[in-house]
Design an enzyme around this catalytic site. Structure first.
Site, PDB file in Angstrom:
ATOM      1  N   GLY A 177     -20.054  -1.963  -5.572  1.00  0.00           N
ATOM      2  CA  GLY A 177     -19.552  -2.198  -4.221  1.00  0.00           C
ATOM      3  C   GLY A 177     -18.500  -1.186  -3.844  1.00  0.00           C
ATOM      4  O   GLY A 177     -18.239  -0.232  -4.583  1.00  0.00           O
ATOM      5  N   SER A 203       0.847  -1.188   0.000  1.00  0.00           N
ATOM      6  CA  SER A 203       0.000   0.000   0.000  1.00  0.00           C
ATOM      7  C   SER A 203       0.882   1.237   0.000  1.00  0.00           C
ATOM      8  O   SER A 203       1.929   1.280   0.649  1.00  0.00           O
ATOM      9  CB  SER A 203      -0.905   0.005   1.231  1.00  0.00           C
ATOM     10  OG  SER A 203      -1.580   1.243   1.341  1.00  0.00           O
ATOM     11  N   ASN A 216     -14.665   5.399   5.480  1.00  0.00           N
ATOM     12  CA  ASN A 216     -13.281   5.024   5.184  1.00  0.00           C
ATOM     13  C   ASN A 216     -12.286   5.683   6.145  1.00  0.00           C
ATOM     14  O   ASN A 216     -11.089   5.439   6.061  1.00  0.00           O
ATOM     15  CB  ASN A 216     -12.916   5.377   3.743  1.00  0.00           C
ATOM     16  CG  ASN A 216     -12.483   6.818   3.587  1.00  0.00           C
ATOM     17  OD1 ASN A 216     -13.187   7.716   4.048  1.00  0.00           O
ATOM     18  ND2 ASN A 216     -11.363   7.054   2.953  1.00  0.00           N
ATOM     19  N   THR A 263     -10.539   0.127   4.457  1.00  0.00           N
ATOM     20  CA  THR A 263     -10.664  -0.252   3.056  1.00  0.00           C
ATOM     21  C   THR A 263     -11.474  -1.545   2.944  1.00  0.00           C
ATOM     22  O   THR A 263     -11.950  -2.088   3.951  1.00  0.00           O
ATOM     23  CB  THR A 263      -9.265  -0.391   2.402  1.00  0.00           C
ATOM     24  OG1 THR A 263      -9.438  -0.571   0.992  1.00  0.00           O
ATOM     25  CG2 THR A 263      -8.483  -1.557   2.978  1.00  0.00           C
ATOM     26  N   TYR A 274      -5.057   2.789  -9.032  1.00  0.00           N
ATOM     27  CA  TYR A 274      -3.847   3.598  -9.173  1.00  0.00           C
ATOM     28  C   TYR A 274      -2.606   2.763  -9.481  1.00  0.00           C
ATOM     29  O   TYR A 274      -1.525   3.315  -9.702  1.00  0.00           O
ATOM     30  CB  TYR A 274      -3.599   4.421  -7.902  1.00  0.00           C
ATOM     31  CG  TYR A 274      -3.488   3.590  -6.642  1.00  0.00           C
ATOM     32  CD1 TYR A 274      -2.277   3.049  -6.249  1.00  0.00           C
ATOM     33  CD2 TYR A 274      -4.604   3.363  -5.847  1.00  0.00           C
ATOM     34  CE1 TYR A 274      -2.172   2.284  -5.097  1.00  0.00           C
ATOM     35  CE2 TYR A 274      -4.511   2.609  -4.695  1.00  0.00           C
ATOM     36  CZ  TYR A 274      -3.292   2.074  -4.320  1.00  0.00           C
ATOM     37  OH  TYR A 274      -3.205   1.318  -3.179  1.00  0.00           O
ATOM     38  N   ASP A 301     -13.153   9.468   1.032  1.00  0.00           N
ATOM     39  CA  ASP A 301     -13.157   9.046  -0.378  1.00  0.00           C
ATOM     40  C   ASP A 301     -13.921  10.070  -1.213  1.00  0.00           C
ATOM     41  O   ASP A 301     -13.603  10.291  -2.387  1.00  0.00           O
ATOM     42  CB  ASP A 301     -13.825   7.672  -0.528  1.00  0.00           C
ATOM     43  CG  ASP A 301     -12.897   6.527  -0.168  1.00  0.00           C
ATOM     44  OD1 ASP A 301     -11.663   6.710  -0.266  1.00  0.00           O
ATOM     45  OD2 ASP A 301     -13.386   5.460   0.227  1.00  0.00           O
ATOM     46  N   SER A 326      -0.357   4.035   1.141  1.00  0.00           N
ATOM     47  CA  SER A 326      -0.916   4.888   2.188  1.00  0.00           C
ATOM     48  C   SER A 326       0.103   5.292   3.252  1.00  0.00           C
ATOM     49  O   SER A 326       0.118   6.451   3.671  1.00  0.00           O
ATOM     50  CB  SER A 326      -2.126   4.202   2.837  1.00  0.00           C
ATOM     51  OG  SER A 326      -3.201   4.132   1.922  1.00  0.00           O
ATOM     52  N   LYS A 377     -15.754  -1.149   4.822  1.00  0.00           N
ATOM     53  CA  LYS A 377     -16.250   0.224   4.813  1.00  0.00           C
ATOM     54  C   LYS A 377     -17.680   0.348   5.336  1.00  0.00           C
ATOM     55  O   LYS A 377     -18.064   1.402   5.863  1.00  0.00           O
ATOM     56  CB  LYS A 377     -16.153   0.814   3.399  1.00  0.00           C
ATOM     57  CG  LYS A 377     -14.714   1.039   2.947  1.00  0.00           C
ATOM     58  CD  LYS A 377     -14.638   1.774   1.627  1.00  0.00           C
ATOM     59  CE  LYS A 377     -13.190   2.037   1.234  1.00  0.00           C
ATOM     60  NZ  LYS A 377     -13.071   2.881   0.039  1.00  0.00           N
ATOM     61  N   GLY A 425      -6.434   6.574 -10.595  1.00  0.00           N
ATOM     62  CA  GLY A 425      -6.845   6.801  -9.222  1.00  0.00           C
ATOM     63  C   GLY A 425      -5.818   7.372  -8.271  1.00  0.00           C
ATOM     64  O   GLY A 425      -6.128   7.566  -7.091  1.00  0.00           O
TER      65      GLY A 425
END
Length: 493
Positions: free
Chosen positions: A205, A99, A163, A138, A279, A179, A101, A142, A300
């Site tokens: 979804g 990730s 999120n 994630t 992404y 988001d 993040s 969610k 993304g």
């Protein structure tokens, strides 16, 4: 005393204030860490009020109000810094893998950010017993986290998806949805107007409800959602060939399944904008198809970064400069995208790649070497036995394998541009760099069957337009080291 002397005195005082401020922030972080280790509440509102009153009494009116305001700001910043230094944040999911993040949050605010993998049957235990100050959520949690929250923001409630979870001062958990901010930023950044447009979302979804909410708030005339088993599904959505905005909210096309797409854009002739929340790769097949047709589009990454910054603002209860979003997008683009070197045979792609490898720490993939591993013999031997067409097919197979990965240096073969299908393979996840040599007639032909059998002038006529057309940047060659330095400067690595 003149104005210059007065300003010099102010500058001296300001420098001392900075020194004292930094010292205060460091000590306050130590106090917060001490309290947290012992299970004591970090924030003491009563003590803060009392201390502010004491400080205010050190000055007479009207300066006492300025003193109060000054120290209110100091304490606000101190609380924010304590959260950064001592806070505990992360990303909650079932299977997280790699990730970006943690890097986004590190670049945004500098705090530690964990990847929290929790099995479905352990979600309740985590939600009731964790000590995180804030965490993102994630797939597939969610919606699943909502029953465990003490409150939820109106926006998240409207969307029905959370999120971002923030622990409040009293220990309660508040759910939010950033988001929304991320997707809105993606659309605005692409400059695609949504008002009065007919929109279609592929997938129902995960992030789809958030996308719907953004499109509604932007004034979309109609929003269709395509699902596997619904009335509007992947077997009949082309009936709406007048759709103007298309959004992929599914994982189709995501690494390692690069090259897959749910939509044939030739069957949607009215499209004015295409978006993909994926992404990785940087450009999915859907985005490549949109680019080819000249349709404004976006992958993304901008959504991922923007929603991450918005989450960090919730965690720290302070604003982060808007410029940071673009700064982090740029850094992640440089980090995740490959550097693909194209040039005439013998122009120095491999030697430049080796210098880049040393200077950047990235792994070099020499396509010719990888092809020889695959075919089990030298390239000249393969050419002699099976011919150029067979070689080009193998070259494309090997390119497909490596070009979908991230952060590599790829030294291609000189003839990679002879097959048009190789361009999207490189373009999906690479900065394509053309090494342009002033004198092409002195290029080495050793071990290069095509160069040995074809006049260099013919190769130049055939390939030069492709090298220039495929490249994102062109480097005028000097030597391997200087070429590598130029690339690093151009790509801001």
């Amino acid at each position: 005393m003149d104005i210059k002397e007065l300003r010099e005195q102010i500058n001296e005082i300001d420098e001392k204030l900075v020194e004292l401020f930094l010292k205060r922030m460091d000590i306050s972080s130590g106090v917060a860490a001490y309290k947290k280790e012992r299970g004591l509440p970090v924030f003491d509102a009563a003590r803060e009020r009392s201390h502010l009153q004491e400080l205010q009494e050190h000055a007479d009116p009207p300066m006492d109000e300025y003193v109060l305001e000054f120290f209110q700001d100091v304490m606000r910043l101190s609380r924010a810094h304590q959260k950064i230094r001592n806070g505990k944040f992360g990303l909650l999911g079932e299977k997280l893998g790699h990730s970006y993040s943690p890097q986004i949050h590190e670049m945004a605010a500098g705090y530690r950010y964990d990847l929290i993998e929790v099995e479905r049957d352990q979600l309740e235990q985590f939600m009731k017993g964790n000590d995180y100050d804030g965490f993102n959520v994630t797939i597939p949690y969610k919606k699943a986290v909502i029953p465990f929250l003490d409150e939820i923001t109106p926006q998240a409630e409207k969307i029905g998806s959370v999120n971002t979870v923030v622990r409040l001062k009293d220990g309660q958990l508040r759910g939010d949805n950033t988001d929304y901010t991320g997707f809105a930023y993606m659309v605005e950044r692409a400059g695609v107007p949504v008002k009065d447009k007919k929109c279609m979302i592929l997938g129902n979804g995960g992030v789809a409800p958030t996308i719907r909410a953004v499109l509604q708030d932007m004034g979309a005339a109609e929003i269709l959602t395509v699902s596997r088993k619904g009335e509007l599904n992947f077997g009949n959505f082309y009936d709406h060939d007048d759709v103007q905005i298309l959004v992929n909210a599914t994982p189709v096309g995501m690494y390692p399944n690069n090259g897959e797409s749910l939509a044939d854009l030739t069957r949607l002739p009215a499209l004015e904008g295409v978006f993909d929340v994926i992404y990785n790769p940087y450009r999915t097949q859907l985005i490549l198809d949109a680019e080819k047709r000249g349709i404004p589009c976006s992958g993304g990454l901008s959504m991922l970064v923007s929603q991450g910054i918005a989450a960090a603002e919730r965690f720290l209860d302070r604003k982060i400069p808007k410029e940071r979003v673009e700064e982090i997008i740029g850094k992640l683009e440089s980090q995740m995208m490959n550097i693909a070197l194209i040039a005439m045979p013998g122009a120095g792609k491999t030697s430049c790649g080796k210098k880049l490898e040393k200077l950047t720490g990235r792994k070099l993939v020499d396509m010719d070497a990888e092809i020889e591993k695959k075919i089990g013999c030298s390239i000249p031997e393969f050419f002699a036995e099976k011919g150029e067409d067979a070689f080009r097919k193998v070259e494309t197979e090997v390119l497909r394998e490596f070009s979908k990965k991230s952060g590599l240096i790829i030294a291609t073969g000189g003839g990679v541009v002879t097959r048009d299908e190789n361009y999207p393979l490189l373009h999906q996840n690479s900065h394509i760099v053309f090494l342009d040599r002033e004198d092409m007639t002195t290029l080495s032909k050793a071990g290069r069957p095509v160069s040995q059998s074809t006049p260099v002038e013919k190769l130049i006529r055939e390939r030069m337009p492709k090298y220039r057309g495929w490249s994102d940047i062109t480097i005028q060659c000097v030597n391997a080291y200087e070429n590598a330095k130029k690339i690093i400067k151009e790509l801001k690595l």
